[in-house]
Structures are given as structure tokens and as C-alpha cells.
Design a protein around this motif. Structure first.
Motif, PDB file in Angstrom:
ATOM      1  N   ARG A   8       5.190   8.232  -0.707  1.00 35.38           N
ATOM      2  CA  ARG A   8       4.103   7.713  -1.525  1.00 35.38           C
ATOM      3  C   ARG A   8       2.884   7.616  -0.631  1.00 35.38           C
ATOM      4  O   ARG A   8       2.994   7.468   0.591  1.00 35.38           O
ATOM      5  CB  ARG A   8       4.426   6.312  -2.069  1.00 35.38           C
ATOM      6  CG  ARG A   8       5.667   6.207  -2.908  1.00 35.38           C
ATOM      7  CD  ARG A   8       5.500   6.876  -4.280  1.00 35.38           C
ATOM      8  NE  ARG A   8       6.665   6.673  -5.116  1.00 35.38           N
ATOM      9  CZ  ARG A   8       7.766   7.395  -5.082  1.00 35.38           C
ATOM     10  NH1 ARG A   8       7.887   8.371  -4.228  1.00 35.38           N
ATOM     11  NH2 ARG A   8       8.772   7.143  -5.892  1.00 35.38           N
ATOM     12  N   LEU A   9       1.703   7.672  -1.235  1.00 37.04           N
ATOM     13  CA  LEU A   9       0.470   7.527  -0.469  1.00 37.04           C
ATOM     14  C   LEU A   9      -0.100   6.133  -0.644  1.00 37.04           C
ATOM     15  O   LEU A   9      -0.139   5.601  -1.758  1.00 37.04           O
ATOM     16  CB  LEU A   9      -0.574   8.559  -0.927  1.00 37.04           C
ATOM     17  CG  LEU A   9      -0.262  10.010  -0.617  1.00 37.04           C
ATOM     18  CD1 LEU A   9      -1.331  10.919  -1.225  1.00 37.04           C
ATOM     19  CD2 LEU A   9      -0.169  10.243   0.875  1.00 37.04           C
TER      20      LEU A   9
ATOM     21  N   LEU B  56      11.031   2.927   1.570  1.00 38.14           N
ATOM     22  CA  LEU B  56       9.579   3.030   1.404  1.00 38.14           C
ATOM     23  C   LEU B  56       8.923   1.693   1.716  1.00 38.14           C
ATOM     24  O   LEU B  56       7.910   1.619   2.414  1.00 38.14           O
ATOM     25  CB  LEU B  56       9.228   3.437  -0.036  1.00 38.14           C
ATOM     26  CG  LEU B  56       9.483   4.866  -0.452  1.00 38.14           C
ATOM     27  CD1 LEU B  56       9.325   5.005  -1.964  1.00 38.14           C
ATOM     28  CD2 LEU B  56       8.550   5.810   0.261  1.00 38.14           C
ATOM     29  N   TYR B  57       9.516   0.626   1.199  1.00 41.35           N
ATOM     30  CA  TYR B  57       8.971  -0.719   1.394  1.00 41.35           C
ATOM     31  C   TYR B  57       8.954  -1.103   2.869  1.00 41.35           C
ATOM     32  O   TYR B  57       7.945  -1.598   3.385  1.00 41.35           O
ATOM     33  CB  TYR B  57       9.788  -1.728   0.584  1.00 41.35           C
ATOM     34  CG  TYR B  57       9.264  -3.132   0.671  1.00 41.35           C
ATOM     35  CD1 TYR B  57       8.226  -3.547  -0.152  1.00 41.35           C
ATOM     36  CD2 TYR B  57       9.797  -4.039   1.585  1.00 41.35           C
ATOM     37  CE1 TYR B  57       7.736  -4.837  -0.073  1.00 41.35           C
ATOM     38  CE2 TYR B  57       9.302  -5.328   1.669  1.00 41.35           C
ATOM     39  CZ  TYR B  57       8.274  -5.719   0.841  1.00 41.35           C
ATOM     40  OH  TYR B  57       7.780  -7.000   0.934  1.00 41.35           O
TER      41      TYR B  57
ATOM     42  N   LYS C 167       3.690  -0.511   8.564  1.00 39.63           N
ATOM     43  CA  LYS C 167       2.294  -0.070   8.648  1.00 39.63           C
ATOM     44  C   LYS C 167       1.327  -1.222   8.376  1.00 39.63           C
ATOM     45  O   LYS C 167       0.232  -1.252   8.925  1.00 39.63           O
ATOM     46  CB  LYS C 167       2.070   1.119   7.728  1.00 39.63           C
ATOM     47  CG  LYS C 167       2.786   2.347   8.305  1.00 39.63           C
ATOM     48  CD  LYS C 167       2.786   3.544   7.424  1.00 39.63           C
ATOM     49  CE  LYS C 167       3.495   4.670   8.199  1.00 39.63           C
ATOM     50  NZ  LYS C 167       4.013   5.707   7.428  1.00 39.63           N
ATOM     51  N   VAL C 168       1.742  -2.177   7.580  1.00 40.94           N
ATOM     52  CA  VAL C 168       0.937  -3.394   7.381  1.00 40.94           C
ATOM     53  C   VAL C 168       0.878  -4.168   8.700  1.00 40.94           C
ATOM     54  O   VAL C 168      -0.188  -4.620   9.124  1.00 40.94           O
ATOM     55  CB  VAL C 168       1.518  -4.286   6.254  1.00 40.94           C
ATOM     56  CG1 VAL C 168       0.864  -5.657   6.242  1.00 40.94           C
ATOM     57  CG2 VAL C 168       1.347  -3.614   4.903  1.00 40.94           C
ATOM     58  N   CYS C 169       2.016  -4.313   9.358  1.00 45.95           N
ATOM     59  CA  CYS C 169       2.084  -5.044  10.630  1.00 45.95           C
ATOM     60  C   CYS C 169       1.283  -4.357  11.736  1.00 45.95           C
ATOM     61  O   CYS C 169       0.830  -5.021  12.666  1.00 45.95           O
ATOM     62  CB  CYS C 169       3.537  -5.215  11.074  1.00 45.95           C
ATOM     63  SG  CYS C 169       4.476  -6.376  10.058  1.00 45.95           S
TER      64      CYS C 169
ATOM     65  N   GLU D 193      -1.440  -2.679  -1.051  1.00 45.23           N
ATOM     66  CA  GLU D 193      -1.198  -1.244  -1.141  1.00 45.23           C
ATOM     67  C   GLU D 193       0.290  -0.931  -1.131  1.00 45.23           C
ATOM     68  O   GLU D 193       0.761  -0.088  -1.885  1.00 45.23           O
ATOM     69  CB  GLU D 193      -1.897  -0.498  -0.001  1.00 45.23           C
ATOM     70  CG  GLU D 193      -3.345  -0.222  -0.256  1.00 45.23           C
ATOM     71  CD  GLU D 193      -3.557   0.670  -1.474  1.00 45.23           C
ATOM     72  OE1 GLU D 193      -3.180   1.857  -1.429  1.00 45.23           O
ATOM     73  OE2 GLU D 193      -4.090   0.171  -2.477  1.00 45.23           O
ATOM     74  N   VAL D 194       1.035  -1.605  -0.285  1.00 42.53           N
ATOM     75  CA  VAL D 194       2.483  -1.369  -0.227  1.00 42.53           C
ATOM     76  C   VAL D 194       3.126  -1.850  -1.521  1.00 42.53           C
ATOM     77  O   VAL D 194       3.980  -1.161  -2.085  1.00 42.53           O
ATOM     78  CB  VAL D 194       3.122  -2.048   1.008  1.00 42.53           C
ATOM     79  CG1 VAL D 194       4.643  -1.917   0.984  1.00 42.53           C
ATOM     80  CG2 VAL D 194       2.556  -1.448   2.285  1.00 42.53           C
ATOM     81  N   TYR D 195       2.710  -3.013  -2.027  1.00 44.65           N
ATOM     82  CA  TYR D 195       3.265  -3.520  -3.285  1.00 44.65           C
ATOM     83  C   TYR D 195       2.970  -2.563  -4.433  1.00 44.65           C
ATOM     84  O   TYR D 195       3.757  -2.448  -5.366  1.00 44.65           O
ATOM     85  CB  TYR D 195       2.697  -4.896  -3.626  1.00 44.65           C
ATOM     86  CG  TYR D 195       3.085  -5.994  -2.668  1.00 44.65           C
ATOM     87  CD1 TYR D 195       4.312  -6.000  -2.024  1.00 44.65           C
ATOM     88  CD2 TYR D 195       2.217  -7.041  -2.409  1.00 44.65           C
ATOM     89  CE1 TYR D 195       4.659  -7.016  -1.149  1.00 44.65           C
ATOM     90  CE2 TYR D 195       2.560  -8.062  -1.545  1.00 44.65           C
ATOM     91  CZ  TYR D 195       3.780  -8.043  -0.918  1.00 44.65           C
ATOM     92  OH  TYR D 195       4.125  -9.050  -0.052  1.00 44.65           O
ATOM     93  N   ARG D 196       1.844  -1.874  -4.373  1.00 42.66           N
ATOM     94  CA  ARG D 196       1.446  -0.958  -5.440  1.00 42.66           C
ATOM     95  C   ARG D 196       2.386   0.249  -5.517  1.00 42.66           C
ATOM     96  O   ARG D 196       2.684   0.726  -6.602  1.00 42.66           O
ATOM     97  CB  ARG D 196       0.000  -0.494  -5.199  1.00 42.66           C
ATOM     98  CG  ARG D 196      -0.576   0.392  -6.278  1.00 42.66           C
ATOM     99  CD  ARG D 196      -2.028   0.749  -5.984  1.00 42.66           C
ATOM    100  NE  ARG D 196      -2.195   1.516  -4.761  1.00 42.66           N
ATOM    101  CZ  ARG D 196      -1.997   2.827  -4.644  1.00 42.66           C
ATOM    102  NH1 ARG D 196      -1.605   3.521  -5.688  1.00 42.66           N
ATOM    103  NH2 ARG D 196      -2.183   3.434  -3.490  1.00 42.66           N
TER     104      ARG D 196
END
Length: 130
Positions: free
Chosen positions: A12-13, A102-103, A109-111, A119-122
Motif C-alpha cells: 500500500r502507499l 502491513l501495519y 516507518k512512523v517510528c 496514514e498507516v491507519y488509512r
């Protein structure tokens, strides 16, 4: 098909935080808990967000990056496939064998300050295994 598959890749992007207006960010304890980020992970993290600038049209994001989930077809997963196991059983086995979801990839990447929680939740859903 299961006998000839080597791996399965999901991607996913997510939007990346704008490098021109990127600022350090300290998430609330509730955000960390909801995301499943431990205190140890948070201590080494470099959370960031974009303030918004002319480079990103005030959005705080500029560009995109993939988050990935690669399931290698191990003998155990192949056996589950031949036995007609459910997708959830196969997923649990893949995670147990070391697959990053994916999560999980998104939260890494958030960290690292590349993207945001939202964005990750989306693009990825947290499961009981995450």
C-alpha cells in the motif's frame, strides 16, 4: 497453485512527511497505546509531522512510500494451503514464522519519522497479531 507459489506480496502507499516543514512530534500516551507502540520502541523513535508549507501545499505531506507485507511460502504454510486452511490460519502461521504485516511495517516507518499514524491507519488495519 500452492505448489508453485514462492511468496505473496501486499503493498500500500502512504504519504510521506514533507522534508521542508518536518518537525519533531511527541505523540500522546494514548496514541502510542492505541498503535501498539511499546515504551522501548517510543524511546528510540523519531516521531515527526509536517507543519505545512508552500512545498507541500500546506498539507504536511510530500511524496509517497510503500508499506509492505511479504509472506514467504514455507513448508508449513504450503501444508496449510494444501489442507484447505482459512486465510486467518495461514496469516497466523506466517506471522509466527516472522512475517511483518502491513501495519507493522507502517508503524516502523512512523517510528522513523517517515509517515504519520493517520496514514498507516488509512491503509492498514491492526489485527490481534499486530
Amino acid at each position: 497453485v500452492a505448489s508453485s507459489v514462492i511468496a505473496v506480496l501486499a503493498q500500500r502507499l502512504v504519504r510521506t512527511i514533507c522534508s521542508k516543514c518536518k518537525v519533531p512530534y511527541t505523540p500522546r500516551e494514548s496514541e502510542l497505546k492505541e498503535a501498539g507502540i511499546t515504551a522501548e520502541m517510543a524511546a528510540n523513535a523519531e516521531f515527526a509531522k509536517g507543519k505545512g508549507c508552500s512545498n507541500c501545499q500546506q498539507s504536511g505531506f510530500r511524496g509517497r512510500l510503500g508499506v509492505y507485507e511479504l509472506m514467504l511460502m514455507t513448508s508449513r504454510i504450503r501444508e496449510l494451503s494444501f489442507a484447505g486452511a482459512s486465510a486467518q490460519e495461514i496469516r497466523r502461521a506466517a506471522i509466527k514464522d516472522g512475517m511483518n504485516t502491513l501495519y507493522t511495517d507502517g508503524m516502523e516507518k512512523v517510528c522513523r519519522g517517515i509517515t504519520s499514524f493517520s496514514e498507516v491507519y488509512r491503509v492498514a488495519k491492526k489485527t490481534e497479531q499486530d
